[in-house]
Design an enzyme around this catalytic site. Sequence first.
Site, PDB file in Angstrom:
ATOM      1  N   LEU A  34      94.399  39.640  55.465  1.00  0.00           N
ATOM      2  CA  LEU A  34      93.945  39.944  56.803  1.00  0.00           C
ATOM      3  C   LEU A  34      93.939  41.215  57.031  1.00  0.00           C
ATOM      4  O   LEU A  34      93.321  41.455  58.270  1.00  0.00           O
ATOM      5  CB  LEU A  34      95.011  39.359  57.847  1.00  0.00           C
ATOM      6  CG  LEU A  34      95.346  37.714  57.416  1.00  0.00           C
ATOM      7  CD1 LEU A  34      96.341  37.391  58.376  1.00  0.00           C
ATOM      8  CD2 LEU A  34      94.169  36.965  57.558  1.00  0.00           C
ATOM      9  N   ASN A  49      89.514  41.818  60.375  1.00  0.00           N
ATOM     10  CA  ASN A  49      90.683  42.685  60.323  1.00  0.00           C
ATOM     11  C   ASN A  49      91.649  41.979  61.362  1.00  0.00           C
ATOM     12  O   ASN A  49      91.400  41.770  62.442  1.00  0.00           O
ATOM     13  CB  ASN A  49      90.401  43.829  60.936  1.00  0.00           C
ATOM     14  CG  ASN A  49      90.202  44.612  59.456  1.00  0.00           C
ATOM     15  OD1 ASN A  49      90.543  44.298  58.496  1.00  0.00           O
ATOM     16  ND2 ASN A  49      89.378  45.815  59.709  1.00  0.00           N
ATOM     17  N   CYS A  50      92.910  41.817  60.931  1.00  0.00           N
ATOM     18  CA  CYS A  50      94.079  41.603  61.838  1.00  0.00           C
ATOM     19  C   CYS A  50      95.032  42.825  61.622  1.00  0.00           C
ATOM     20  O   CYS A  50      96.207  42.591  61.256  1.00  0.00           O
ATOM     21  CB  CYS A  50      94.756  40.452  61.575  1.00  0.00           C
ATOM     22  SG  CYS A  50      93.575  39.057  61.755  1.00  0.00           S
ATOM     23  N   VAL A  51      94.458  43.902  61.592  1.00  0.00           N
ATOM     24  CA  VAL A  51      95.443  45.302  61.655  1.00  0.00           C
ATOM     25  C   VAL A  51      95.622  45.847  63.090  1.00  0.00           C
ATOM     26  O   VAL A  51      94.973  45.158  63.895  1.00  0.00           O
ATOM     27  CB  VAL A  51      94.942  46.295  60.740  1.00  0.00           C
ATOM     28  CG1 VAL A  51      95.169  45.846  59.171  1.00  0.00           C
ATOM     29  CG2 VAL A  51      93.490  46.452  61.068  1.00  0.00           C
TER      30      VAL A  51
END
Lengths: 348, 428
Positions: free
Chosen positions: B209, B241-243
């Site tokens: 992710l 992105n899941c940052v």
Amino acid sequence: MAYRVIHYINQFFGGVGGEEMADHKPEVRVGQAGPAMALHAALKGEAEVVATIVCGDNYCVANQKEVAALVATTVKKYKADALVAGPAFNAGRYGMACGTVCAAIGEACGIPTVTAMFPENPGVELYKAGTYIIPAADSARGMGQAIPAMAALLLKLLRKEALQSPEAEGYIERGVRVNMFYEKPGAERAVDMLLLKLAGKPFTTEYKMPVFDRVTPRPGITNMAGATIALVTSGGIVPKGNPDHIAASSARSYGEYDIAGVNDLTDTTYQTAHGGYDQTFANQDADRVLPVDVLRDLEREKKIGKLHHLFYSTVGNGTAVASAKKWGEEIGQKLKEANVQAVILTST
Amino acid sequence: MKLELHKAPVRSLRFGPQTTLENDVLVINQQELQALLLEDPRLAAVTVDLAHPGESIRIMPVKDAVEPRCKLSGGNEVFPGFIGGVETVGQGATFVLEGATVLTTGRLVAPQEGIVDMSGPGAAYTPFSSTCNIVLGLTPREDVTLHEAEATCRMVGLKAAHYLACRCKAAKAARVEHYAFPPLAEAMAAHPGLPKVAYIYMLQSQGLLHDTWVYGVDAKKTLPTLISPTEIMDGAVISGNCVSACDKNNTYVHQNNPIIKALYARHGKEINFVGVILTNENVTLADKQRSSSYAVKLASMLGVTAAVISEEGFGNPDADLVLNCVKAESAGIKTVLVTDEYAGANGASQSLADSCPEGTAVVTAGNANATIVLPPMAKVLGDPAQADVIAGGFFGSLRADGSMEVELQAILGATNELGFNKIGAYTI
């Protein structure tokens, strides 16, 4: 209404006495004593020094928490808006005291703190992140310069004015990063900077890259049975009584000790000087930090050539990296001259 | 390659019977948009809300931000590999609803999603407090796996953005921007005497992710490559992105990459902007070494004397940034680095996880660990309870009165490392 300020000074500037009175317990005097009078005047009525705390340097360094708690209580009692300490000039323990008190009060009470000292005072490296330090001369001859600079910065902080760069404001860079809004977006700043760099013109980076000191390890020892091995520690192991007075924290020196004929470190012969960890087990058996006994075994078993007859020791508790680097180079040179092939470095 | 961006301003949003642009007001047929998005069988529900600058609205957790664009001419469609086919984009004309943004939100796949406040102190930190936002609340079906849910939400944002632009593309653009990217042979001969400059564009590709897509290809599976800046404008690079929200490059900032814009602004005057090199930020040392060498090699093949290098993310990618810098400088290419900082809430810690003496020119997008109190808002779109699990928030960050204490890290785009914002930092 004027801002209320408390001024912390040591036994010497408080008129109590010199080195012989360095164990003087902290006392609170109403109003201004010693340099607090000059500070009070320099604040020109916008702020006033409401109390002066006088404390022996040794007492403060040895009882940091207690002294900080007393200062915090005094800040509350006098409803103080700020704390000033020093100037400490180049007095190491006074610098430590000013630094520790300012940093602790800034954190505990959330009020501005300002001190002043000689840039090479060890208190600078240790406490600059926690307080504002005005660079001062190395002796009290610099009082006349330091006090107005301290007053000016203090008033800015009390007025909550945005501070410019350390150079512009005249304090020692704290190394603390603060967000700000620039005129231009980062992308435009980047291209502007690139054009200056391309043209060979001066430019200012927005973040100075930290410098990591990397040391390439030496190749491994091929003949351990012929090698002379030395012991070096930052765990503070010293002969009983700490003959060189290596400080419990923020060491300002290292010691060199002869262990010819010593096969075991015992509780009657060795101890640790380190103040950053529970000393009980190191004092019971200092071999736990500096393994002389095991190396003597290896000598007998002919697994190593011999244990070098000198060991080097300091305290790695809050010790400035710059000091550690300097001593490391000195110790390394001495070991090289003594034909030592390898070193076992122990910490805690 | 030549690309025209036909920009039609959007100053307000409202729902209406037909999706169209009327006097700078984007009118949206809510049912039509919902029905289109629900064609994806992985979605259980979609809500559409509108948020304007200055309103007392908090949107969280936001996954992605997308600017509505579609092609007018030049072949293919925007977002190649997702909306468009995989053929080349970046040519012809593209229609842009400037001032509108699609924000995807709802109960999403990971805790690391962002906050957008449309007013109050938090608004100053996000680019999306100044755009008119179409907020999609997405609920994937329960049986959809984590990675499928992410893919669903990613696709839905692109689809909505494309739909809105397509419905309005007959509207007259208020202005047309022209961008050209000539063949290399011409570019090399052009502007004699001006220094050749490239842009090394680092894409987050740590995986799990932390992903970016180039023409539909997962960036961690690519070698560094050359791309025309006009392709970037057509959505050739999109975010998966899941940052941390503050410094992930959402799709909107890719489409509007400010470094490309700033380089174009000086092109032909002070520099000859000859190329964009996409590179990645993979997790293994071998990948880091390979990608940094390859990216710098491409820059050397272009014969550039200087490059801007932008990072995405922090910590592990600091190593990629440093490798790119060291290798470029040692190849005789002068660098400026764009990054952000994690100096602790008090600002006293070291800001980067890696360092190099060659990094003499650094632009910072600020300390992401600095904290801010966000006051309560009259309306919350999304799920405020997520504040406790969002990166940059911490337990207890949502207070009883609806206010929140968070690090800037939690605010979408706050410390964007493409230099989108004016924020920076200095040392006291």
